[in-house]
Each structure stands twice: as structure tokens, then as C-alpha cells.
Write an enzyme that holds these catalytic residues in place. Structure first.
Site, PDB file in Angstrom:
ATOM      1  N   SER A 161      61.175  44.621  93.468  1.00 45.86           N
ATOM      2  CA  SER A 161      59.926  45.315  93.775  1.00 45.86           C
ATOM      3  C   SER A 161      60.123  46.830  93.725  1.00 45.86           C
ATOM      4  O   SER A 161      60.524  47.359  92.697  1.00 45.86           O
ATOM      5  CB  SER A 161      59.415  44.845  95.144  1.00 45.86           C
ATOM      6  OG  SER A 161      58.056  45.151  95.318  1.00 45.86           O
ATOM      7  N   ASP A 213      56.143  39.207  92.831  1.00 44.10           N
ATOM      8  CA  ASP A 213      57.149  39.889  93.635  1.00 44.10           C
ATOM      9  C   ASP A 213      58.451  39.084  93.758  1.00 44.10           C
ATOM     10  O   ASP A 213      58.464  37.965  94.264  1.00 44.10           O
ATOM     11  CB  ASP A 213      56.553  40.144  95.019  1.00 44.10           C
ATOM     12  CG  ASP A 213      57.472  40.931  95.931  1.00 44.10           C
ATOM     13  OD1 ASP A 213      58.484  41.461  95.457  1.00 44.10           O
ATOM     14  OD2 ASP A 213      57.158  41.018  97.136  1.00 44.10           O
TER      15      ASP A 213
END
Length: 291
Positions: free
Chosen positions: A62, A175
Site C-alpha cells: 500500500s 490492498d
């Protein structure tokens, strides 16, 4: 006299062995996710640079994948800091309503492509680098060291409810933190025998008193992430946890302060780092006092 000579020879041999061990050391850096709190990674990189630490392998999830990609590309921590200082929320998220109207990640991809220019593939990076994503179709962790760098980084940043998934090569990327938010095990598997891990969101699994839909969903995601981290972090030799809990993961604010916290967190472990890597402590200064 003979004893002294033998002692000197033993000392020199010991020093030579120590140098050989140090030359064989491969240092890996795992950069965790945490939204805007990932800005703290920049301060950590400034501290590592000041200490003379060179990384052989980097993996990021991320926000950590953004900072990691820029560093692996060859951007200095100071250059990455300047980029962060120029960022606005609208540069990343525009018109987003959490879990109701997620944003698209094309702005992250566009931002990185603007920096990378013609670079698109991992083999052109200066430091071996992996980006951790989750494939929404299979639920599996995908550790990318191939393909389009900007595309897979944007996929790694696609937090469910905040960003829409990123279609890529038959996968729907979201993610990477859902499977591995601080990928210490990834850099270990890349070949590192010393692993440093930076967790900019270490309070993610503490839950919430609020029963609002957004709080419940975001806390649920945090708890899921924490359950995975406990295992992947077992291989880390040093874990750095900048105290960034008072900063919103969705707001790009007080960039200088977050960078300073990241810096000081690493510097608080300076003696451990020096001893672990055999660094010469001479001429190590203080970045935040000599600016």
C-alpha cells in the site's frame, strides 16, 4: 612480546572475519501500509541514509509500496520528501465517500508514471523490489516483481471501500495489507539475512467503541490485517513503529511532523543498527538539527 604479537594477529584476524561477515550481510526493508501515515517511511529512509545503511531488497504494501517504488527507482529520501510536501488530498482522492463512493486509483498510477517516465518494469529499478497485492478473485497474496510498476503499486493501494479494485492481467487487485501489511517475510524470501520492518499503523487491531458503519468496517479490516501481521513479522530483526496514530490515514497533513517521527523512531535504535550492521559510528549527524 610473543604473546602481544599473537594477540595482535588474533585481533587482526578477528577484524578480517568481521569485515567478511559484514560484506555478506544482505539487508532487507519492509515498508508497511497505513494510508497517509506512510509519509513516516520517508523520515525512516532519511535516518537510514544518514547512518549509511544500504538496502539490498525492498518490499512494500500500500503506502509502503509507493515510497518503496520511488526509493528503488533511485529517488533520494530528500527528493521523496519534496514530492510528499507538494501533495494534496485531491492528488490522490477526489470525491471519495468511504464505503459508499470509492475513488479510483488512476491518480496514483498517473502520479507514479509522471515520475518514472519511460520506466514501466521492475527489472529497470536500481534495487530489487516487490509490491504486495491481494487478488480479490482468489483471495491470495500476490508479490509482484514483474509487470507495470505503477499499475501494481496502485493495486496495492486499493483499500476496499476507499478505492475501487484495479483490474490487471486477469486479477482484481486490492490492498496487499489484507494478506500482508508489513511484508518482512517477503524481503526475507528475496534473500535478506537482516530484515528491518517499518509499521506505520501498528494500532490497527485495537478495535473501536463506535458502532457507526464506517468505524465498524474499518476496524474489522484492521483486525484482519493484524492477525496476518503477527506471523509475517516473526522474521524481522528490528521492527520500527513510528507513533503516528494521531494522524489520519486519509489526510495529507503535517507532512514534516510525520517525517520527523519516522526519522526519530529509527534514530532511537541507532546503536542497535550500528552494532547489527557493523557501521562506523563516526560522522553520523542529526538531519533535523543541521537543516
Amino acid at each position: 612480546m610473543m604473546v602481544k604479537v599473537l594477540d595482535i594477529l588474533k585481533k587482526k584476524k578477528s577484524e578480517q572475519n568481521e569485515v567478511q561477515v559484514n560484506k555478506k550481510t544482505k539487508v532487507g526493508l519492509a515498508l508497511g501500509g497505513g494510508g497517509a501515515r506512510g509519509i513516516g517511511h520517508i523520515g525512516a529512509l532519511i535516518a537510514f541514509e544518514e547512518l549509511g545503511v544500504k538496502f539490498d531488497y525492498i518490499a512494500g504494501t500500500s503506502a509502503g509500496s509507493i515510497v518503496g517504488a520511488l526509493y528503488a527507482f533511485g529517488k533520494s529520501p530528500k527528493e521523496i520528501k519534496d514530492l510528499a510536501l507538494g501533495l494534496k488530498k485531491k492528488d490522490i482522492i477526489q470525491g471519495m465517500i468511504p464505503f459508499i463512493r470509492p475513488a479510483k486509483t488512476w491518480k496514483i498510477e498517473e502520479l507514479l508514471n509522471g515520475i518514472f517516465g519511460d520506466l514501466t518494469v521492475f527489472s529497470e529499478l536500481k534495487i530489487p523490489f516487490k509490491v504486495v497485492c491481494t487478488d480479490l478473485k482468489t483471495g491470495k497474496e500476490i508479490d509482484f516483481d514483474y509487470g507495470n510498476v505503477a499499475k501494481v503499486v496502485s493495486g496495492s493501494c486499493a483499500v476496499p471501500g476507499i478505492f475501487t479494485p484495479v483490474p490487471y492481467e486477469g486479477m482484481n487487485l486490492v490492498d496487499g495489507g489484507l494478506r500482508n501489511n508489513v511484508p518482512a517475510d517477503v524481503v526475507k524470501n528475496m534473500g535478506a539475512n537482516v530484515v528491518f520492518a517499518i509499521d506505520v499503523n501498528h494500532l490497527r487491531g485495537t478495535g473501536t467503541d463506535s458502532l457507526s458503519t464506517i468505524s465498524v468496517l474499518s476496524s474489522t479490516i484492521g483486525i484482519i490485517m493484524q492477525s496476518k501481521i503477527d506471523k509475517t513479522m516473526e522474521v524481522a530483526d528490528l521492527i520500527f513503529e513510528p507513533a503516528l496514530e494521531n494522524f489520519s490515514p486519509l489526510k495529507i497533513e503535517e507532512v514534516d511532523k510525520m517525517i520527523e517521527i519516522g526519522y526519530e523512531t529509527v534514530m532511537a535504535n541507532k546503536s542497535k543498527i550500528i552494532k547489527m550492521l557493523g557501521i562506523n559510528p563516526k560522522k553520523i549527524g542529526k538531519y533535523f538539527t543541521k537543516r
